[in-house]
Design an enzyme around this catalytic site. Sequence first.
Site, PDB file in Angstrom:
ATOM      1  CG  ASN A   1      -1.698   1.104   1.464  1.00 32.25           C
ATOM      2  OD1 ASN A   1      -1.785   2.121   0.422  1.00 32.25           O
ATOM      3  ND2 ASN A   1      -2.225   1.510   2.582  1.00 32.25           N
TER       4      ASN A   1
ATOM      5  CE  LYS B   1       0.352   3.429   4.781  1.00 26.75           C
ATOM      6  NZ  LYS B   1       0.028   3.830   6.168  1.00 26.75           N
TER       7      LYS B   1
ATOM      8  CG  HIS C   1      -5.899   1.771   4.842  1.00 26.74           C
ATOM      9  ND1 HIS C   1      -5.476   2.706   5.775  1.00 26.74           N
ATOM     10  CD2 HIS C   1      -4.651   0.748   4.832  1.00 26.74           C
ATOM     11  CE1 HIS C   1      -4.067   2.548   6.082  1.00 26.74           C
ATOM     12  NE2 HIS C   1      -3.612   1.376   5.525  1.00 26.74           N
TER      13      HIS C   1
ATOM     14  CD  GLU D   1      -3.152   5.732   6.407  1.00 23.41           C
ATOM     15  OE1 GLU D   1      -3.154   5.696   5.223  1.00 23.41           O
ATOM     16  OE2 GLU D   1      -2.256   5.149   7.070  1.00 23.41           O
TER      17      GLU D   1
ATOM     18  CD  GLU E   1      -3.345  -3.022   7.311  1.00 19.78           C
ATOM     19  OE1 GLU E   1      -2.172  -2.987   6.855  1.00 19.78           O
ATOM     20  OE2 GLU E   1      -4.009  -1.956   6.946  1.00 19.78           O
TER      21      GLU E   1
ATOM     22  N   GLY F   1       2.199   2.053  10.544  1.00 24.85           N
ATOM     23  CA  GLY F   1       3.351   3.244  10.498  1.00 24.85           C
ATOM     24  C   GLY F   1       3.855   3.648  11.712  1.00 24.85           C
TER      25      GLY F   1
ATOM     26  CB  SER G   1       5.193  -1.759  12.008  1.00 27.38           C
ATOM     27  OG  SER G   1       4.699  -0.650  12.266  1.00 27.38           O
TER      28      SER G   1
HETATM   29  C1  PEP Z   1      -0.648   0.075   5.904  1.00 29.78           C
HETATM   30  O1  PEP Z   1      -0.645   1.280   5.393  1.00 29.78           O
HETATM   31  O2  PEP Z   1      -1.665  -0.767   5.677  1.00 29.78           O
HETATM   32  C2  PEP Z   1       0.546  -0.405   6.660  1.00 29.78           C
HETATM   33  C3  PEP Z   1       0.410  -1.428   7.198  1.00 29.78           C
HETATM   34  O3  PEP Z   1       1.499   0.328   6.941  1.00 29.78           O
HETATM   35  P1  PEP Z   1       2.876  -0.014   7.465  1.00 29.78           P
HETATM   36  O4  PEP Z   1       3.483  -1.257   6.994  1.00 29.78           O
HETATM   37  O5  PEP Z   1       3.814   1.254   7.236  1.00 29.78           O
HETATM   38  O6  PEP Z   1       2.669  -0.111   9.030  1.00 29.78           O
END
Ligand code: PEP
Length: 255
Positions: A9, A11, A102, A104, A174, A180, A216
Amino acid sequence: MKNIILAANWKLNKSPAETRRFFKTFFDEGKKKSFYAQIGKQFQVVFFPSTISLEATSESVKDSEVRFGGQNIYSESQGAFTGENSAKVIKELNGHYALIGHSERRQYFHESNSFLNKKIHHALKSDLIPMYCIGETLEERESGKTEAVLLAQLTEGLKEITSANGKTLVVAYEPVWAIGTGKIATADQVKETHAFVQKTLAKLDLEQTPILYGGSVKAANAQELIQIPHVSGFLVGGASLEAAAFLDLIQNSLA
Ligand code: PEP
């Protein structure tokens, strides 16, 4: 061997030119890896670029088994919906997936489970595979609400989606507090939560649905996390932005 999906992803990162540069390195370096020939056969690699870079992605991956999709779609494919994204256009560009829900999108754009359900139905109708994201906030986890939150996200978001639809679906768990932040859920937390998600999907007649973990994930922790039961791959943000780092993550996920 699990049927693994490794999804990136991006973003709101990478212009079309940066996208083309990424894929040049990804394919130049990727073709040297022993796993390269198995992409699309033993496992899937999927990219979610920003909307403006979908066409550059489509052109870059066209001679490969790499898949891509949109980070968001609207619940209609055309009309007076300024600023929205169309499943039909993603399909026309040869995309296969739509990332839906997601954290966000839920947090900054206030997308509810019932609205996300409309998008999932629309993705399936448009012949795109929805990758539906779920996850609890830190406050929800610390107040013991994780399972209730996930249950609502799954039952409301997947309302009237059953295996009888005969379509494919992917769920990405997630934890919002791990996205992040560099904070990674412990193996026990991932194991317990994925088991709960799997059990809930089975009750919804969706037990074949792959469940990805996200938050992460990087090359250094991929090998441990992929061993956990009901973890069918990863949704990766930060560690997918550099081709070399993402190739390492792929390699370690298959080890
Ligand atoms: C994400 O944006 O779905 C995500 C898991 O980001 P990160 O791997 O940076 O934590």
